[in-house]
Enzyme design. Sequence first.
Site, PDB file in Angstrom:
ATOM      1  N   ARG A 177      27.747  11.194 -25.140  1.00  0.00           N
ATOM      2  CA  ARG A 177      28.602  12.354 -25.398  1.00  0.00           C
ATOM      3  C   ARG A 177      29.113  12.889 -24.066  1.00  0.00           C
ATOM      4  O   ARG A 177      28.359  13.471 -23.289  1.00  0.00           O
ATOM      5  CB  ARG A 177      27.843  13.430 -26.182  1.00  0.00           C
ATOM      6  CG  ARG A 177      27.590  13.051 -27.637  1.00  0.00           C
ATOM      7  CD  ARG A 177      28.886  12.885 -28.384  1.00  0.00           C
ATOM      8  NE  ARG A 177      28.683  12.756 -29.827  1.00  0.00           N
ATOM      9  CZ  ARG A 177      29.679  12.647 -30.668  1.00  0.00           C
ATOM     10  NH1 ARG A 177      30.925  12.629 -30.243  1.00  0.00           N
ATOM     11  NH2 ARG A 177      29.439  12.528 -31.955  1.00  0.00           N
TER      12      ARG A 177
ATOM     13  N   GLU B 275      34.181   8.103 -42.028  1.00  0.00           N
ATOM     14  CA  GLU B 275      33.284   8.148 -40.871  1.00  0.00           C
ATOM     15  C   GLU B 275      32.068   7.246 -41.065  1.00  0.00           C
ATOM     16  O   GLU B 275      31.667   6.547 -40.143  1.00  0.00           O
ATOM     17  CB  GLU B 275      32.841   9.586 -40.587  1.00  0.00           C
ATOM     18  CG  GLU B 275      33.904  10.438 -39.951  1.00  0.00           C
ATOM     19  CD  GLU B 275      34.376   9.928 -38.593  1.00  0.00           C
ATOM     20  OE1 GLU B 275      33.576   9.322 -37.836  1.00  0.00           O
ATOM     21  OE2 GLU B 275      35.556  10.131 -38.275  1.00  0.00           O
TER      22      GLU B 275
ATOM     23  N   GLU C 264      31.583   4.063 -38.505  1.00  0.00           N
ATOM     24  CA  GLU C 264      30.490   4.061 -37.534  1.00  0.00           C
ATOM     25  C   GLU C 264      29.347   3.121 -37.882  1.00  0.00           C
ATOM     26  O   GLU C 264      28.680   2.618 -36.981  1.00  0.00           O
ATOM     27  CB  GLU C 264      29.966   5.483 -37.339  1.00  0.00           C
ATOM     28  CG  GLU C 264      31.013   6.372 -36.685  1.00  0.00           C
ATOM     29  CD  GLU C 264      30.475   7.701 -36.208  1.00  0.00           C
ATOM     30  OE1 GLU C 264      29.279   7.994 -36.422  1.00  0.00           O
ATOM     31  OE2 GLU C 264      31.268   8.446 -35.596  1.00  0.00           O
TER      32      GLU C 264
ATOM     33  N   GLU D  83      34.611   5.129 -28.983  1.00  0.00           N
ATOM     34  CA  GLU D  83      33.207   5.062 -29.364  1.00  0.00           C
ATOM     35  C   GLU D  83      32.579   3.731 -28.966  1.00  0.00           C
ATOM     36  O   GLU D  83      33.094   2.672 -29.291  1.00  0.00           O
ATOM     37  CB  GLU D  83      33.070   5.229 -30.885  1.00  0.00           C
ATOM     38  CG  GLU D  83      33.597   6.546 -31.401  1.00  0.00           C
ATOM     39  CD  GLU D  83      33.611   6.641 -32.904  1.00  0.00           C
ATOM     40  OE1 GLU D  83      33.274   7.720 -33.416  1.00  0.00           O
ATOM     41  OE2 GLU D  83      33.960   5.651 -33.575  1.00  0.00           O
TER      42      GLU D  83
ATOM     43  N   GLU E 129      35.025  26.287 -35.408  1.00  0.00           N
ATOM     44  CA  GLU E 129      34.684  24.968 -35.929  1.00  0.00           C
ATOM     45  C   GLU E 129      33.728  25.062 -37.116  1.00  0.00           C
ATOM     46  O   GLU E 129      32.711  25.742 -37.069  1.00  0.00           O
ATOM     47  CB  GLU E 129      34.065  24.091 -34.848  1.00  0.00           C
ATOM     48  CG  GLU E 129      33.843  22.666 -35.313  1.00  0.00           C
ATOM     49  CD  GLU E 129      33.304  21.756 -34.237  1.00  0.00           C
ATOM     50  OE1 GLU E 129      33.527  20.543 -34.348  1.00  0.00           O
ATOM     51  OE2 GLU E 129      32.665  22.240 -33.291  1.00  0.00           O
TER      52      GLU E 129
END
Length: 184
Positions: A68, A96, A100, A144, A123
């Site tokens: 991250r 997602e 992933e 990613e 958020e």
Amino acid sequence: MGAAPENPWKTLDSRLVYENRWISLSEHKVINPGGNPGIYGVVHFKNRAIGVIPLDEEGCTYLVGQYRYPLHLYTWEIPEGGGPLEEDPLEAAKRELREETGLEADHWEHILTLHLSNSVTDEMGIIYLAQGLRQGESEPEDTEALQVRRVPFDEAYRMVLSGAITDSLTVAAVLRLKLRLLGQ
């Protein structure tokens, strides 16, 4: 709980400071609840945070490891990402999970909605439980570099309790599911 109190803040002026495709930052001149002038910065997210806690028939879940950038830290977390505000959150969750992990699920259940860092951002996070899993091919984005681990759910729970997992969506999802599995 009764009616919500009225907003004690008064906004005098607002200006956009920065914007990209994911966020905008605005600065607001305000009168605070104490009656004093001040400023307030707000980060607006153009996506919802979407999380999926996959749970297979053997009681295992899947964690995604990635670096991250803002934290300069490698983390383990549930499959998660951003879903545009105009996209159905469930469709974003399905995308997602597939991107992933390569997993697809037959059964989906919304288990949690939460606000993340609500002192400076708007958020919102939405988390789903995915069951009836089938393995396919993952399709990670070019931002990613992911590792996927299948772990017993109780191991993920212990990782949350020990502080090995600190991602807020993952912590919330694992704790919510643990309570559910305990019948609470």
